[in-house]
Structures are given as structure tokens and as C-alpha cells.
Design an enzyme around this catalytic site. Structure first.
Site: not given
Ligand code: RB5
Length: 146
Positions: A8, A65-68, A70, A98-99, A109, A132-133, A136
Site C-alpha cells: 500500500d 504495508c505500514g505494520t505488515g 494488515g 516449518h510453515n 513503519r 513432519r512439517h 501440518r
Molecule cells: C495505512 O495507514 C496503514 O494502516 C497500513 O499500511 C497498515 O499498517 C495496516 O495494517
């Protein structure tokens, strides 16, 4: 190995850094956007990139994304995708071993570019252990059909 790249607006700068990193290693990719920092919603960005993996056009997705978080939530709703949101090297390595994760999600961010590129490298170059993985991972697929 071909990579699907997606982000995003918040993940755009990190996606661009990853793109340059892949180019330096000669790793081919398809970039589904974002193509600038104009606001764009992460769920359909995840879908665009993950559809390439599910279709077999790409082997793995790298999503930012910002946090990874979402974009990982969105990716994990797509049948056939096993996405891991990682901030540390150990997790990025073991989610492959493993996954058999086929999507790595990174928070632009949250972690610096240098650390993110280390996670990309270990994720792309670590093989699934099977054994074994595999059982799963098969169970993860079964959950998609409940
Ligand atoms: C966008 O502002 C932010 O919400 C998106 O990049 C992300 O961090 C969501 O998980």
C-alpha cells in the site's frame, strides 16, 4: 524464482528498496503497486500480488504495508497463501523451514530497510524442511475447505 511484489502507500518506500535489492541480485519480479505514496488500501494490494502466486506465475510474494499486519491478514484469506508477518531473522527463516510460507509481510513503519532486506534474503533462500512439517502445512490447507 519469480517474486510478486505488492504494497500500500505506507509500504511503498520499502517495496521500492526491495525492488532495487532484487534487481541487484538478478531476481525477476512483478510489481503490482502501489506505484507512489497516494493512499491505496492494502487488502486488494495483497490480493493482486497473491493471485500471481496462486496462479503459479510467481513463486513467492513480498508484501509491505505500514505494520505488515494488515497486508498479512488480507494475504492469509487467499486460498493457497501462507503469509508471515516478520520483524526478526529467526521467524523469517523458520516460517520457510516449518510453515512453507509463500508470502513475507513487512512493516515499513516498524523495521528499517537494512533489517528488512536481510529478512527478504533469508526468506527467499531458505528451503522448506518437509517431513513432519508437511503434515501440518496440509492441515493448514484443510482449514481452507471447512
Ligand atoms: C495505512 O495507514 C496503514 O494502516 C497500513 O499500511 C497498515 O499498517 C495496516 O495494517
Amino acid at each position: 524464482m519469480k517474486i510478486a511484489l505488492g504494497s500500500d502507500h505506507a509500504g511503498f518506500p520499502l517495496k521500492e528498496a526491495i525492488k532495487a535489492h532484487l534487481e541487484a541480485q538478478g531476481i525477476p519480479y512483478t510489481d503490482v503497486g502501489a506505484y507512489d505514496t497516494t493512499s491505496v488500501d492494502y487488502p486488494y494490494q495483497a490480493k493482486k500480488a497473491c493471485d500471481l502466486v496462486v496462479a503459479g506465475d510467481c513463486d513467492k510474494a513480498l508484501l509491505c504495508c505500514g505494520t505488515g499486519i494488515g497486508i498479512s491478514m488480507a494475504a492469509n484469506k487467499i486460498k493457497g497463501i501462507r503469509a508471515a508477518c516478520c520483524t526478526d531473522y529467526f521467524s523469517a527463516k523458520f516460517t520457510r523451514m516449518h510453515n512453507d510460507a509463500n508470502a513475507l509481510c513487512l512493516g515499513a513503519r516498524v523495521i528499517g530497510e537494512g533489517a528488512a532486506l536481510e529478512l527478504v534474503d533469508v526468506f527467499l533462500h531458505t528451503e522448506f524442511e518437509g517431513g513432519r512439517h508437511q503434515r501440518r502445512v496440509d492441515q493448514l490447507s484443510e482449514l481452507e475447505n471447512l
